[in-house]
Write a protein that holds these residues in place. Structure first.
Motif, PDB file in Angstrom:
ATOM      1  N   LEU A  78       0.696  -1.241  -0.067  1.00  0.00           N
ATOM      2  CA  LEU A  78      -0.194   0.186   0.209  1.00  0.00           C
ATOM      3  C   LEU A  78       0.945   1.265  -0.016  1.00  0.00           C
ATOM      4  O   LEU A  78       0.593   2.200  -0.828  1.00  0.00           O
ATOM      5  CB  LEU A  78      -0.968   0.063   1.257  1.00  0.00           C
ATOM      6  CG  LEU A  78      -1.808   1.122   1.462  1.00  0.00           C
ATOM      7  CD1 LEU A  78      -2.769   1.331   0.077  1.00  0.00           C
ATOM      8  CD2 LEU A  78      -2.678   1.071   2.759  1.00  0.00           C
ATOM      9  N   ARG A  79       2.011   1.150   0.750  1.00  0.00           N
ATOM     10  CA  ARG A  79       2.786   2.098   0.818  1.00  0.00           C
ATOM     11  C   ARG A  79       3.531   2.667  -0.541  1.00  0.00           C
ATOM     12  O   ARG A  79       3.636   3.815  -0.924  1.00  0.00           O
ATOM     13  CB  ARG A  79       3.919   2.006   1.934  1.00  0.00           C
ATOM     14  CG  ARG A  79       4.971   3.370   2.420  1.00  0.00           C
ATOM     15  CD  ARG A  79       5.844   3.076   3.313  1.00  0.00           C
ATOM     16  NE  ARG A  79       4.921   2.459   4.565  1.00  0.00           N
ATOM     17  CZ  ARG A  79       5.531   1.215   5.094  1.00  0.00           C
ATOM     18  NH1 ARG A  79       6.151   0.379   4.519  1.00  0.00           N
ATOM     19  NH2 ARG A  79       4.737   0.799   6.199  1.00  0.00           N
ATOM     20  N   SER A  80       3.920   1.650  -1.244  1.00  0.00           N
ATOM     21  CA  SER A  80       4.666   1.573  -2.701  1.00  0.00           C
ATOM     22  C   SER A  80       3.680   2.327  -3.391  1.00  0.00           C
ATOM     23  O   SER A  80       3.899   3.033  -4.371  1.00  0.00           O
ATOM     24  CB  SER A  80       4.999   0.087  -3.000  1.00  0.00           C
ATOM     25  OG  SER A  80       6.126  -0.164  -2.259  1.00  0.00           O
ATOM     26  N   LYS A  81       2.242   1.647  -3.418  1.00  0.00           N
ATOM     27  CA  LYS A  81       1.373   2.311  -4.274  1.00  0.00           C
ATOM     28  C   LYS A  81       0.923   3.595  -4.009  1.00  0.00           C
ATOM     29  O   LYS A  81       0.746   4.492  -4.900  1.00  0.00           O
ATOM     30  CB  LYS A  81      -0.091   1.694  -4.265  1.00  0.00           C
ATOM     31  CG  LYS A  81      -0.127   0.000  -4.810  1.00  0.00           C
ATOM     32  CD  LYS A  81      -1.564  -0.581  -4.606  1.00  0.00           C
ATOM     33  CE  LYS A  81      -1.252  -1.940  -4.968  1.00  0.00           C
ATOM     34  NZ  LYS A  81      -2.517  -2.718  -4.720  1.00  0.00           N
ATOM     35  N   ALA A 131       4.379  10.017  -6.913  1.00  0.00           N
ATOM     36  CA  ALA A 131       5.125  10.528  -7.726  1.00  0.00           C
ATOM     37  C   ALA A 131       4.619  10.900  -9.074  1.00  0.00           C
ATOM     38  O   ALA A 131       5.023  11.719  -9.703  1.00  0.00           O
ATOM     39  CB  ALA A 131       6.081   9.147  -7.898  1.00  0.00           C
ATOM     40  N   ALA A 132       3.480  10.119  -9.363  1.00  0.00           N
ATOM     41  CA  ALA A 132       2.907  10.435 -10.565  1.00  0.00           C
ATOM     42  C   ALA A 132       2.252  11.750 -10.645  1.00  0.00           C
ATOM     43  O   ALA A 132       2.202  12.576 -11.504  1.00  0.00           O
ATOM     44  CB  ALA A 132       1.820   9.295 -10.873  1.00  0.00           C
ATOM     45  N   ALA A 133       1.424  11.929  -9.455  1.00  0.00           N
ATOM     46  CA  ALA A 133       0.817  13.323  -9.421  1.00  0.00           C
ATOM     47  C   ALA A 133       1.955  14.472  -9.470  1.00  0.00           C
ATOM     48  O   ALA A 133       1.618  15.418  -9.935  1.00  0.00           O
ATOM     49  CB  ALA A 133       0.058  13.475  -7.976  1.00  0.00           C
ATOM     50  N   MET A 134       3.106  14.246  -8.794  1.00  0.00           N
ATOM     51  CA  MET A 134       4.085  15.379  -8.686  1.00  0.00           C
ATOM     52  C   MET A 134       4.629  15.407 -10.340  1.00  0.00           C
ATOM     53  O   MET A 134       4.960  16.705 -10.431  1.00  0.00           O
ATOM     54  CB  MET A 134       5.491  14.721  -7.781  1.00  0.00           C
ATOM     55  CG  MET A 134       6.346  15.741  -7.573  1.00  0.00           C
ATOM     56  SD  MET A 134       5.815  17.354  -7.069  1.00  0.00           S
ATOM     57  CE  MET A 134       5.609  17.115  -5.474  1.00  0.00           C
ATOM     58  N   ALA A 135       4.842  14.263 -11.023  1.00  0.00           N
ATOM     59  CA  ALA A 135       5.300  14.549 -12.386  1.00  0.00           C
ATOM     60  C   ALA A 135       4.149  15.214 -13.185  1.00  0.00           C
ATOM     61  O   ALA A 135       4.673  16.186 -14.018  1.00  0.00           O
ATOM     62  CB  ALA A 135       5.728  13.301 -12.820  1.00  0.00           C
TER      63      ALA A 135
END
Length: 686
Positions: free
Chosen positions: A649-652, A658-662
């Motif tokens: 869950l933490r990895s997801k 990360a995707a949101a930041m990108a």
């Protein structure tokens, strides 16, 4: 360092307080009550002290001791010994000249002296305070009744030592409350003293002191008491009333059944409290005796009629205290009232009439004494800073020192009269040619409770030497009534009159003038004398014996408590593991493991309620570990899976972040490029 510890030793409940640099706090007990029942119970396995003792009192009446305050240091020969028997459910006996309670403990008949019983209780109070405050507790100021004699004060002092406490002071309870009043009152005068009467009517006795206050100072001018006037006497009167009523109404005699009488007595106490706020109150007790339910009611007027003989005596201690102080009721500026029994309306009305003025309730009726005692203890502490406050108490009894008459005209001297202030020091001069004895005794037996011994202490003064050419030696004795109220000999020495050179004071002398001396005769100490004291304090060997016995009982109580904790932990683990095996852990154990563990849980449960009901601490630990050895394997798998899920869950979440930041960075970059294009287009147009 020890945190200052003040104890208001009550007959029904005791209040404890500690002093810190930030102030004085009342210590709550294990069930968060601000007062702890003054009860010591004895059972098959252990002792039950305080709250636990009160809980099991009804079912263990003959082995539960209360009213401890009343028998501390009491002589079996006194009339009070016979009076107190009426208030005890345990058997009181004479054990080597001391009052003791006979109980059944660990399956055997035991006799514990009043000093031992008080030590047990004080030890419990210390443990409560240590657990609640996480403080080191060794120093104690113990508040006792003003009517305690030397014998009773010594017993209280010894009880503190047996409980591994250092009694820095034994103080009169009402005086402790008065000290608290003086310390925290900010408007005390600096010239003409304010005269305040303190009235304390508690569970078993009634005390009055008259104090004169100046800023930072208290002098007790007079005191008086009624030893047999308190809440328990009101409760007894109510109980006797209902005993007669139930005998005629229900044909049962509760006086023939100790447990039934005890239950009615407890109900009477509650009824009395209700009547303090209401004009009438009911009493209902199920199956009080012979499966008979009883009910009745009492009005406030009926209660006042029942206790009229007590109310008729209410003015006496006030009048006696005022007489000792040399004052009248009109001279009193304030009347401060404390003690639980003073909540009774008829008693408040009587006191108002006696003093001719309204009563003041600025002090906490239940906690004022404990707070004052904690402050006094702090006065003796090197680590806690307190505001300076000086106080002197007053003697309740006259004390004389006696000796064998030789050169003197008399064989005794009243050194500390009734009404005199203490602490105090006096000098006695005797002429002797050999070692001699001296005794302290109460001068006037009529001042003492009936049957109380007049003896206080004896001393053998040793080392007397007569100078050459003299018939005897001048022996100087410094006698003291110390802060705890004990009568002692502080020092003894031989003095001689000798000629010495003394400088003559001359204010007109010049620097060059030679000093002038004159020969004068002065008393000079030539030798210290030693002395052996014989007091009511326990001999060192007996004190050590009691201390070791108490330590052993403490360890036994601790072992029983730990064993019970282990037993409860095992029982809880059985039910928790069984429930989880059918729910959370079901996918993490094989069928064989489930079958094996379920069988083991059932087997352990059957053992726990059969052969293991009264097992040892080690047995419970072994059974717990046997279950845990298999249960922890399954628990480990479950926890590993939970950790894996958390990690996933933490990895997801991290990938999503990360995707949101990108996406945000890309959007920001597009915005900047769009702004750049707009700027370039504007330049071209210009």
């Amino acid at each position: 360092m020890s945190t200052p510890f003040g104890v208001d030793l009550g007959n029904n409940n005791t209040v404890i307080a500690i002093a810190k640099n930030r102030g004085i706090d009342i210590v709550v007990n294990e069930v968060s009550n601000r007062a702890t029942p003054t009860v010591v119970g004895f059972g098959i396995k252990n002792r039950s002290i305080g709250e636990s003792g009160k809980t099991q009192q009804t079912s263990n009446l003959k082995n539960t001791v209360e009213n401890i305050k009343r028998i501390v240091g009491l002589s079996p020969n006194s009339e009070d010994f016979e009076v107190e028997k009426k208030f005890f459910s345990t058997q009181l006996v004479d054990k080597d000249g001391a009052v003791a309670s006979k109980v059944r403990y660990l399956g055997d008949q035991k006799e514990f002296t009043s000093t031992q019983l008080l030590a047990m209780y004080l030890g419990k109070l210390r443990d409560i305070t240590v657990k609640e405050t996480k403080s080191v507790i060794t120093d104690i100021c113990l508040a006792v009744p003003i009517w305690y004699t030397e014998q009773q004060r010594r017993a209280a002092f010894d009880a503190c030592k047996i409980a591994a406490l250092n009694p820095v002071r034994i103080v009169n309870d009402v005086t402790a409350a008065a000290v608290g009043y003086g310390v925290f009152k900010t408007d005390l005068p600096e010239d003409e003293p304010r005269k305040v009467a303190f009235v304390d009517i508690g569970h078993s006795s009634y005390s009055v002191i008259i104090g004169a206050f100046k800023k930072g100072e208290l002098k007790v001018l007079g005191s008086a008491y009624d030893k047999h006037f308190g809440g328990r006497d009101f409760d007894k009167a109510i109980t006797e009333h209902f005993a007669d009523e139930f005998k005629s109404k229900y044909k049962i005699d509760i006086r023939e059944n100790a447990k039934a009488y005890s239950r009615v007595l407890a109900a009477a106490e509650k009824l009395k409290k209700v009547l303090s706020a209401n004009t009438q109150a009911p009493i209902n007790i199920e199956s009080v005796m012979n499966d008979v339910d009883v009910s009745s009611q009492l009005t406030r007027e009926e209660l006042e009629e029942l206790v009229k003989p007590l109310l008729d005596r209410a003015a006496v201690p006030v009048e006696q205290a005022l007489k000792m102080a040399g004052l009248t009721a009109e001279d009193i500026d304030v009347v401060e009232v404390i003690g639980g029994c003073t909540r009774v309306p008829s008693l408040k009305a009587t006191l108002t009439e006696v003093f001719g003025k309204q009563l003041s309730f600025t002090l906490n009726q239940d906690e004022a004494i404990a707070k004052g005692a904690a402050f006094i203890c702090a006065m003796h502490s090197p680590t806690v800073r307190v505001r300076p406050f000086k106080f002197e108490d007053v003697n309740s009894f006259s004390v004389s020192y006696f000796w064998d008459k030789e050169e003197e005209d008399a064989d005794h001297l009243e050194v500390f009269p009734r009404g005199g202030s203490y602490p105090a020091t006096k000098m006695i001069t005797l002429y002797r040619n050999k070692d001699f004895k001296i005794e302290a005794k109460y001068s006037k037996p009529e001042e003492l409770p009936a049957g109380t011994t007049t003896d206080i202490a004896k001393w053998l003064i040793k080392g007397v030497e007569v100078a050459e050419g003299q018939d005897n030696a001048m022996c100087k004795l410094k006698v003291r009534n110390d802060p705890s109220g004990f009568y002692t000999i502080e020092s003894a020495y031989i003095a001689e009159e000798r000629e010495v050179e003394e400088l003559v004071e001359n204010p007109d002398a010049q620097p060059e003038d030679e000093p002038v001396y004159k020969t004068v005769k002065k008393l000079v100490k030539v030798k210290d004398l030693t002395f052996e004291a014989e007091t009511f304090s326990l001999p060192e060997n007996v004190l050590n014996e009691f201390f070791e016995e108490e330590s052993k009982m403490v360890m036994e109580d601790k072992l029983v408590a730990e064993t019970e904790d282990r037993k409860n932990a095992l029982e809880e683990y059985i039910y928790t593991l069984r429930a989880k095996l059918e729910d959370e852990y079901k996918d993490f154990a094989s069928d064989a493991e489930k079958e094996k563990l379920s069988a083991l849980l059932l087997k352990t449960e059957d053992w726990l309620y059969d052969d293991g009901y009264d097992a040892s601490k080690a047995k419970y630990i072994a059974k717990y570990e046997e279950l845990a050895s298999l249960g922890n394997l399954i628990k480990g798998r479950y926890n590993a899976k939970q950790e894996e899920l958390k990690q996933s869950l933490r990895s997801k979440q991290e990938a999503k972040q990360a995707a949101a930041m990108a996406e945000k960075l890309a959007a920001d970059r597009a915005t900047r490029e769009e702004k750049k294009d707009d700027a370039e287009m504007a330049d071209e147009l210009d």
